[in-house]
Motif scaffolding. Structure first.
Motif, PDB file in Angstrom:
ATOM      1  N   VAL A  16       0.849  -1.206   0.000  1.00  0.00           N
ATOM      2  CA  VAL A  16       0.000   0.000   0.000  1.00  0.00           C
ATOM      3  C   VAL A  16       0.882   1.252   0.000  1.00  0.00           C
ATOM      4  O   VAL A  16       0.591   2.228  -0.708  1.00  0.00           O
ATOM      5  CB  VAL A  16      -0.994  -0.007   1.196  1.00  0.00           C
ATOM      6  N   TYR A  61     -10.097   3.626   1.028  1.00  0.00           N
ATOM      7  CA  TYR A  61      -9.641   2.961  -0.202  1.00  0.00           C
ATOM      8  C   TYR A  61      -8.305   2.261   0.056  1.00  0.00           C
ATOM      9  O   TYR A  61      -8.056   1.169  -0.458  1.00  0.00           O
ATOM     10  CB  TYR A  61      -9.579   3.980  -1.346  1.00  0.00           C
ATOM     11  N   ASN A  62      -7.436   2.881   0.884  1.00  0.00           N
ATOM     12  CA  ASN A  62      -6.163   2.235   1.229  1.00  0.00           C
ATOM     13  C   ASN A  62      -6.424   0.948   2.025  1.00  0.00           C
ATOM     14  O   ASN A  62      -5.767  -0.069   1.820  1.00  0.00           O
ATOM     15  CB  ASN A  62      -5.283   3.156   2.077  1.00  0.00           C
ATOM     16  N   VAL A 119      -7.738  -1.787  -0.385  1.00  0.00           N
ATOM     17  CA  VAL A 119      -6.644  -2.364  -1.180  1.00  0.00           C
ATOM     18  C   VAL A 119      -5.786  -3.269  -0.290  1.00  0.00           C
ATOM     19  O   VAL A 119      -5.406  -4.379  -0.673  1.00  0.00           O
ATOM     20  CB  VAL A 119      -5.786  -1.238  -1.818  1.00  0.00           C
ATOM     21  N   ASP A 175      -7.413  -6.608   0.214  1.00  0.00           N
ATOM     22  CA  ASP A 175      -7.232  -7.480  -0.955  1.00  0.00           C
ATOM     23  C   ASP A 175      -5.885  -8.184  -0.891  1.00  0.00           C
ATOM     24  O   ASP A 175      -5.781  -9.392  -1.108  1.00  0.00           O
ATOM     25  CB  ASP A 175      -7.310  -6.671  -2.255  1.00  0.00           C
ATOM     26  N   THR A 234     -10.095 -10.680  -6.763  1.00  0.00           N
ATOM     27  CA  THR A 234     -10.654 -10.529  -5.411  1.00  0.00           C
ATOM     28  C   THR A 234     -11.604 -11.672  -5.054  1.00  0.00           C
ATOM     29  O   THR A 234     -11.502 -12.263  -3.986  1.00  0.00           O
ATOM     30  CB  THR A 234     -11.423  -9.190  -5.319  1.00  0.00           C
TER      31      THR A 234
END
Ligand code: FAD
Length: 380
Positions: free
Chosen positions: A96, A231-232, A235, A238, A305
């Motif tokens: 990230v 959003y971080n 991600v 995932d 995903t």
């Protein structure tokens, strides 16, 4: 599909096997304390070969390995039960930071993750925010060149020996809950942080509750844009789920059960034989899922995903059933924690496996996401 390794991949697999046979510190397969000296020594040796952060680009201390090479590596390490392979810094914090961090943050954080000198923990869950993670209430308030953090996190794995925390906190309470979160790097010895141990049902100290009281950190430790933290986190999750899926320990366990029964029992009941056959099939299915994910990732550059969620869910539930069979097969031998015994402590494995369907997102949540976002099924 036939997942055959090419010549280069087979050679890498052999290199990893040789390292496990000859390159690990003496006594590595004894009872290694999580985060203790043996694990740190293993991490140091892996880092020296640029294997700790294997898939990272070379400029950040990795090998630039492909998803398939990462899978080959994970399989061998898990099959041989090498400890210390769950490294949050490598698995999701670093990736990230590579995507959203500034050049200075990449320089400050990535090198010390890849060389194994700094360990990270993940500070997401709160007493009132687990599955509904965006409901988190821990506040980060901008004050000049700093942010001031107040609140509480819970279930923080390895928080008691992590050097850094990957923190999500609320920076704007007046907007819809997903829109007011931000992510930070926070040093775990910053004044105002209190870490209290929590024991799990297996009796071990793995996770903690963490309190923040007027904890002041420089604004330069904000990662990504303010209020875009959700959003971080998404991600990061995932990356987390695609790395949890690799459970070659289960294949090893099935092999161990079969070897034990062949060696020590004159007969086995048909019920037990059938159950072990079912486990062998499930292990093979999970392995195919893992190879399928790695090949898709090689093709597209992105971890799929839905498939990663299916593998996480399937692997977690398989592990619980397998641990129950182990206890049945090994009986008292599997319950006694005897140093030096060749039979692993399966009672611990069974109790610990309960958490497999909770950590990293519960099975109920995974099923819902697969059904709605994956298959497009309408909600109530
Ligand atoms: C071993 C372990 C390690 C962990 N490590 C970390 C860590 O390092 N950092 C961190 O931040 N967190 C960590 N966690 C926390 C983990 O992410 C949460 O426990 C998990 O997300 C579930 O949240 P919760 O415990 O608050 O349960 P809740 O969200 O309260 O759920 C309780 C039950 O209700 C069900 N449920 C909730 N909502 C729904 C819904 N909408 N539909 C259907 N069912 C639902 C759940 O599936 C569950 O069965 C860890 C957890 C475990 C077990």
């Amino acid at each position: 599909m036939d997942f055959r390794l090419n010549q280069h991949q087979s050679a890498f697999q052999q290199e990893v096997r040789t390292f496990i046979e000859t390159g690990l510190p003496a006594g590595w397969d004894g009872e290694a304390e999580a985060g203790g000296p043996v694990e740190r020594e293993i991490m140091g040796r892996l880092a020296a070969k640029h294997w700790l952060a294997l898939p990272w680009p070379k400029e950040y201390g990795g090998m630039g390995a492909s998803p398939m090479e990462q899978l080959i590596f994970n399989e061998q390490m898990a099959y041989h039960r090498v400890p210390g392979m769950m490294n949050m810094g490598v698995a999701w914090v670093g990736p990230v930071v590579m995507l959203y961090g500034t050049d200075a943050q990449k320089r400050d954080y990535l090198g010390s993750i890849a060389d194994g000198s700094q360990l990270w923990c993940t500070l997401y869950s709160e007493p009132g925010a687990g599955s509904d993670l965006a409901a988190m209430q821990t506040r980060a308030v901008r004050d000049g060149d700093d942010y001031v953090i107040n609140g509480q996190k819970i279930w923080t794995s390895f928080g008691h020996y992590a050097d850094w925390g990957w923190l999500a906190a609320r920076t704007d309470p007046d907007v819809p809950k997903h829109k007011g979160l931000s992510t930070f790097a926070i040093k775990m010895d910053t004044p105002g942080i209190t870490i209290r141990p929590l024991r799990n049902m297996a009796g071990t100290h793995e996770f903690n509750e963490i309190f923040f009281e007027d904890v002041r950190i420089p604004a330069s430790q904000l990662i990504g844009e303010e209020n875009r933290g959700w959003y971080n986190v998404a991600v990061g999750l995932d990356f987390e789920r695609s790395s949890i899926g690799a459970t070659s320990t289960a294949r090893r366990t099935v092999d161990d059960i079969a070897a034990y029964l062949r060696e020590h029992r004159g007969t086995t009941s048909q019920v037990l034989r059938h159950r072990i056959a079912e486990h062998a099939i499930a292990v093979q299915v999970l392995r195919n899922m893992a190879y399928n994910i790695a090949t898709a990732q090689e093709r597209t550059g992105i971890a799929p995903t839905r498939e990663a969620q299916m593998a996480k869910l399937f692997g977690a539930e398989m592990q619980q059933k397998l641990s129950a069979t182990c206890l049945q097969v090994f009986g008292m031998e599997g319950q006694a924690a005897r140093p030096g015994s060749r039979v692993p402590q399966y009672q611990y494995a069974l109790l610990r496996s309960v958490a497999n369907t909770i950590e990293g997102g519960t099975s109920e949540i995974q099923r819902s996401v697969i059904a709605t976002r994956g298959l497009g099924l309408p909600r109530e």
